[in-house]
Structures are given as C-alpha cells and as structure tokens.
Write a protein that holds these residues in place. Structure first.
Motif, PDB file in Angstrom:
ATOM      1  N   GLU A  64       3.162  31.702  19.663  1.00  0.00           N
ATOM      2  CA  GLU A  64       2.168  31.655  18.591  1.00  0.00           C
ATOM      3  C   GLU A  64       2.901  31.801  17.262  1.00  0.00           C
ATOM      4  N   PRO A  65       3.413  30.704  16.690  1.00  0.00           N
ATOM      5  CA  PRO A  65       4.246  30.771  15.481  1.00  0.00           C
ATOM      6  C   PRO A  65       3.554  31.474  14.325  1.00  0.00           C
ATOM      7  N   ASP A  66       4.317  32.342  13.641  1.00  0.00           N
ATOM      8  CA  ASP A  66       3.822  33.077  12.478  1.00  0.00           C
ATOM      9  C   ASP A  66       4.827  32.849  11.346  1.00  0.00           C
ATOM     10  N   PRO A  67       4.484  32.010  10.364  1.00  0.00           N
ATOM     11  CA  PRO A  67       5.430  31.686   9.291  1.00  0.00           C
ATOM     12  C   PRO A  67       5.893  32.900   8.489  1.00  0.00           C
ATOM     13  N   THR A  68       5.019  33.895   8.321  1.00  0.00           N
ATOM     14  CA  THR A  68       5.409  35.087   7.559  1.00  0.00           C
ATOM     15  C   THR A  68       6.494  35.864   8.277  1.00  0.00           C
ATOM     16  N   ILE A  69       6.294  36.095   9.581  1.00  0.00           N
ATOM     17  CA  ILE A  69       7.303  36.805  10.371  1.00  0.00           C
ATOM     18  C   ILE A  69       8.591  35.991  10.409  1.00  0.00           C
ATOM     19  N   ALA A  70       8.477  34.686  10.601  1.00  0.00           N
ATOM     20  CA  ALA A  70       9.663  33.828  10.666  1.00  0.00           C
ATOM     21  C   ALA A  70      10.457  33.887   9.369  1.00  0.00           C
ATOM     22  N   ARG A  71       9.755  33.936   8.232  1.00  0.00           N
ATOM     23  CA  ARG A  71      10.438  33.997   6.939  1.00  0.00           C
ATOM     24  C   ARG A  71      11.180  35.312   6.778  1.00  0.00           C
ATOM     25  N   ILE A  72      10.546  36.413   7.159  1.00  0.00           N
ATOM     26  CA  ILE A  72      11.199  37.720   7.039  1.00  0.00           C
ATOM     27  C   ILE A  72      12.429  37.784   7.931  1.00  0.00           C
ATOM     28  N   VAL A  73      12.288  37.361   9.185  1.00  0.00           N
ATOM     29  CA  VAL A  73      13.387  37.448  10.145  1.00  0.00           C
ATOM     30  C   VAL A  73      14.548  36.555   9.738  1.00  0.00           C
ATOM     31  N   ALA A  74      14.242  35.420   9.100  1.00  0.00           N
ATOM     32  CA  ALA A  74      15.300  34.493   8.682  1.00  0.00           C
ATOM     33  C   ALA A  74      16.251  35.128   7.676  1.00  0.00           C
ATOM     34  N   GLY A  75      15.805  36.170   6.979  1.00  0.00           N
ATOM     35  CA  GLY A  75      16.642  36.839   5.999  1.00  0.00           C
ATOM     36  C   GLY A  75      17.401  38.025   6.545  1.00  0.00           C
ATOM     37  N   TRP A  76      17.385  38.214   7.873  1.00  0.00           N
ATOM     38  CA  TRP A  76      18.062  39.354   8.490  1.00  0.00           C
ATOM     39  C   TRP A  76      19.419  38.964   9.065  1.00  0.00           C
ATOM     40  N   ALA A  77      20.292  39.956   9.146  1.00  0.00           N
ATOM     41  CA  ALA A  77      21.634  39.749   9.689  1.00  0.00           C
ATOM     42  C   ALA A  77      21.588  39.487  11.190  1.00  0.00           C
ATOM     43  N   GLN A  78      22.601  38.766  11.671  1.00  0.00           N
ATOM     44  CA  GLN A  78      22.619  38.344  13.072  1.00  0.00           C
ATOM     45  C   GLN A  78      23.776  38.918  13.879  1.00  0.00           C
ATOM     46  N   ASP A  79      24.877  39.267  13.212  1.00  0.00           N
ATOM     47  CA  ASP A  79      26.046  39.745  13.945  1.00  0.00           C
ATOM     48  C   ASP A  79      26.889  40.618  13.013  1.00  0.00           C
ATOM     49  N   PHE A  80      27.588  41.595  13.594  1.00  0.00           N
ATOM     50  CA  PHE A  80      28.329  42.568  12.799  1.00  0.00           C
ATOM     51  C   PHE A  80      29.724  42.803  13.368  1.00  0.00           C
ATOM     52  N   ASP A  81      30.632  43.085  12.469  1.00  0.00           N
ATOM     53  CA  ASP A  81      31.957  43.582  12.836  1.00  0.00           C
ATOM     54  C   ASP A  81      31.883  45.104  12.744  1.00  0.00           C
ATOM     55  N   THR A  82      31.868  45.772  13.885  1.00  0.00           N
ATOM     56  CA  THR A  82      31.650  47.225  13.909  1.00  0.00           C
ATOM     57  C   THR A  82      32.898  47.979  14.377  1.00  0.00           C
ATOM     58  N   ARG A  83      34.059  47.401  14.122  1.00  0.00           N
ATOM     59  CA  ARG A  83      35.292  48.065  14.555  1.00  0.00           C
ATOM     60  C   ARG A  83      35.437  49.451  13.934  1.00  0.00           C
ATOM     61  N   ARG A  84      34.979  49.611  12.706  1.00  0.00           N
ATOM     62  CA  ARG A  84      35.087  50.916  12.052  1.00  0.00           C
ATOM     63  C   ARG A  84      34.269  51.965  12.799  1.00  0.00           C
ATOM     64  N   ALA A  85      33.020  51.637  13.144  1.00  0.00           N
ATOM     65  CA  ALA A  85      32.173  52.573  13.884  1.00  0.00           C
ATOM     66  C   ALA A  85      32.717  52.824  15.290  1.00  0.00           C
ATOM     67  N   GLU A  86      33.203  51.774  15.935  1.00  0.00           N
ATOM     68  CA  GLU A  86      33.748  51.937  17.285  1.00  0.00           C
ATOM     69  C   GLU A  86      34.977  52.837  17.273  1.00  0.00           C
ATOM     70  N   ALA A  87      35.804  52.719  16.232  1.00  0.00           N
ATOM     71  CA  ALA A  87      36.982  53.578  16.124  1.00  0.00           C
ATOM     72  C   ALA A  87      36.588  55.045  15.964  1.00  0.00           C
ATOM     73  N   LEU A  88      35.390  55.279  15.437  1.00  0.00           N
ATOM     74  CA  LEU A  88      34.879  56.639  15.277  1.00  0.00           C
ATOM     75  C   LEU A  88      34.158  57.141  16.522  1.00  0.00           C
ATOM     76  N   GLY A  89      34.061  56.294  17.559  1.00  0.00           N
ATOM     77  CA  GLY A  89      33.488  56.731  18.828  1.00  0.00           C
ATOM     78  C   GLY A  89      32.059  56.330  19.092  1.00  0.00           C
ATOM     79  N   PHE A  90      31.443  55.513  18.225  1.00  0.00           N
ATOM     80  CA  PHE A  90      30.067  55.056  18.465  1.00  0.00           C
ATOM     81  C   PHE A  90      30.077  53.947  19.519  1.00  0.00           C
ATOM     82  N   ARG A  91      29.101  53.965  20.430  1.00  0.00           N
ATOM     83  CA  ARG A  91      29.035  53.003  21.521  1.00  0.00           C
ATOM     84  C   ARG A  91      27.599  52.500  21.718  1.00  0.00           C
TER      85      ARG A  91
END
Length: 329
Positions: free
Chosen positions: A279-306
């Motif tokens: 059930e497509p929702d253009p408002t939700i689709a627009r908001i989600v399109a502006g969100w990040a998709q992938d991260f480099d988290t080596r800094r957090a992993e080096a601190l022990g986060f899993r």
C-alpha cells in the motif's frame, strides 16, 4: 551505584531496566538505586534487590530535570524522545521534548555540579537521522550532519550540546546513534520507520501488515537485544578513547526491504509473507528516501560495540524473545 533511566516506559527502556535489575550495572557493579522516569508510569522490575522508584514526569516541564538530578545519579540513561513521525507532524512538541528536555537535563547536571563536585556518565540516545542525503556509499563518524527532518535536527543539536558539556567537564557524556531498531515488539508507534518492524512482527504473529515503500528500499538495522547491549556498553566504555568526538554511529546491518522479507520467508514461511499487503505511501517514501543506508562503524567496533550480522538473526531474536519461540501466534 544509582542509575537514572529517563524514558524507562518505552520499549528499549523497559528492556534496559530488566537487564540492569537482573545483571547489575556496568562491569557487574551492584545497583543500590534505580530511578525510572517517563511521562507514563514506568514498571518497577520484579525481584530487584535494591531500591527502585518509578517517577511520572515530563523532562521538559519546569523543575523536573532539577528534581531528578538533585539525587545525583552515577549514570544517566537519556532515552526519552518523541519519535520521528510525531516530531515531524507536531513541530512544537518535537522541539519541546527532544530539544528542550535534553537541554534542561544537561543544564541541571551542570548546575548541580556547581554546588559540589559531580560528574555523572550520561548516555544519550541519538539517531542515524542526524545525517541527510546526499550520502557516500558508507557513512563514517566524520561525515557532516545535515538532517532532513525535525527529529534529526533535534537529535543533532542534542549531540552538539552533549559534546560541549562533556568538553567543559560538566559530565562524562557519550551519544550513541542507534540504527533503526527492528523488530520492535508491541503495537505500532508513530515512527516513520515503524513499517520496517511491522512487516515482520505482524506476519510472525499471524496478522496482516502494510508495506508503504518498495522492496528495494535499503536501511540500517539492529535488534532490541543489540540496542540494550549498546546502552550498557556505552555506560562502561572508556570515554578517553572518544576524545572530544563524543557521538558515534553504532554497528548494524544494511539490508533492503526485500531482504527483510526473504528472512521472514526463511523463518516464518510463505504463509507469513502472504500477510504483507503493498500500500504505497508517498509521504513515508519521501521521508525514508532521506535516510542513511549503510555505515562505516569501525570506530564503534574498536570500542567493543556489537550487533547482528544477518537479518535471520534479527528475526529469530524476536521469535525467541517475544513469541516464545513459536511463529504464527
């Protein structure tokens, strides 16, 4: 040890409190006092050997932050927030709760420390919504914050305040940018990201779910189990390793909606997948399109986060923790 949990009635707050009551504080230290705060009455954990108090309070109301901080907790978990969709729909409420409440808390700690030495650890839950498109393929901690929502803006300002108050020595703060938490148990909330959980949670319980975006939408996820682990670890991590860069993006899993559904099929079968209604929702689709998709988290992993490394693990964690190991309710 005295621990203050603000936002203790929320999903992650409840799970955090249960873990603290069961396992003790960071490093296994005994907890003498738990102060649990929310705008609705938080539940006091059963079997907790120390003193636990439930406080109904709005952090953005005059005097509330000062009253809580006057008890001088050793660790403050600040989880309270208006979620993304509600902050976008109600501009005034979003800024009052997410920004004013946070600033009042930080300032109350500073003022308390002016009376006599006081420097608690403050764990602030931020969000990947502090980042806005256009993005690199993978976002690192040094990438600039240009949020495209009111919620993201409020969290980004909170991050700046936390870094400055920590730099000035008023408290020992760490801001953790949580991935979208999936699968959230319970009823749907007003978060724009709610469908990411809904298309798994509802079918796993034998109910229909609505999918408002296309299956090629990609996002960044971690489970409630991982979120609680993030919080506890943030309370004990050596912040000297953070330096003045007090806000970090936490590990998670980059996956598409289609990959979510594939994991649902492997765990719950075709019957569960058939319960998803497009059930497509253009408002939700627009908001989600502006969100990040992938991260480099080596800094957090080096601190022990899993966190989890497969969506199957996220789905199975929900089945085990919320459904008693049984799919289909």
């Amino acid at each position: 040890m005295h621990i203050l949990v603000i936002g203790a009635a929320g999903m992650v707050g409840r799970k955090l409190v249960a873990k603290l009551a069961r396992d003790g504080g960071p490093g296994g230290r005994a907890i003498d006092t738990l102060t649990l705060v929310d705008v609705v009455p938080p539940a006091v954990p059963e079997g907790f050997s120390g003193s636990a108090e439930a406080v109904t309070a709005d952090l953005s109301a005059p005097g509330e932050a000062e009253a809580l901080v006057a008890r001088r907790p050793d660790i403050v978990f600040h989880l309270a927030a208006v979620v993304s969709g509600e902050a976008e729909a109600d501009f005034d409420k979003g800024y009052r709760i997410n920004l004013d409440g946070t600033r009042y808390l930080f300032e109350a700690i500073r003022q308390e420390g002016l009376k006599a030495p006081y420097k608690p650890r403050v764990v602030f839950t931020s969000s990947i919504a502090v980042f806005g498109a256009p993005f690199p393929d993978r976002i690192h901690d040094e990438f600039f914050t240009t949020p495209l929502t009111s919620y993201g803006t409020q969290k980004a300002i909170g991050e700046l305040l936390l870094s400055d108050y920590s730099r000035r020595g008023f408290f020992d703060g760490i801001g953790i940018r949580l991935p979208t938490i999936c699968i959230r148990p319970g009823k749907p909330n007003l978060a724009a990201s709610g469908f990411f959980s809904g298309i798994l949670r509802e079918p796993l319980a034998g109910r229909e779910a609505v999918l408002p975006v296309s299956e090629d939408v990609r996002h960044w996820f971690a489970s409630p189990r991982a979120a609680v682990g993030f919080l506890v670890h943030a309370a004990e991590v050596d912040t000297a390793a953070l330096g003045d860069r007090r806000n970090i993006s936490l590990p998670g899993l980059s996956a598409t909606v289609g990959e979510e559904i594939a994991a649902l099929r492997r765990v719950g079968g075709d019957k569960a997948v058939a319960l998803i209604r497009r059930e497509p929702d253009p408002t939700i689709a627009r908001i989600v399109a502006g969100w990040a998709q992938d991260f480099d988290t080596r800094r957090a992993e080096a601190l022990g986060f899993r966190a989890e490394t497969s969506f199957d693990a996220i789905v199975r964690a929900h089945v085990e923790d919320e459904l008693g190991g049984v799919v289909g309710g």
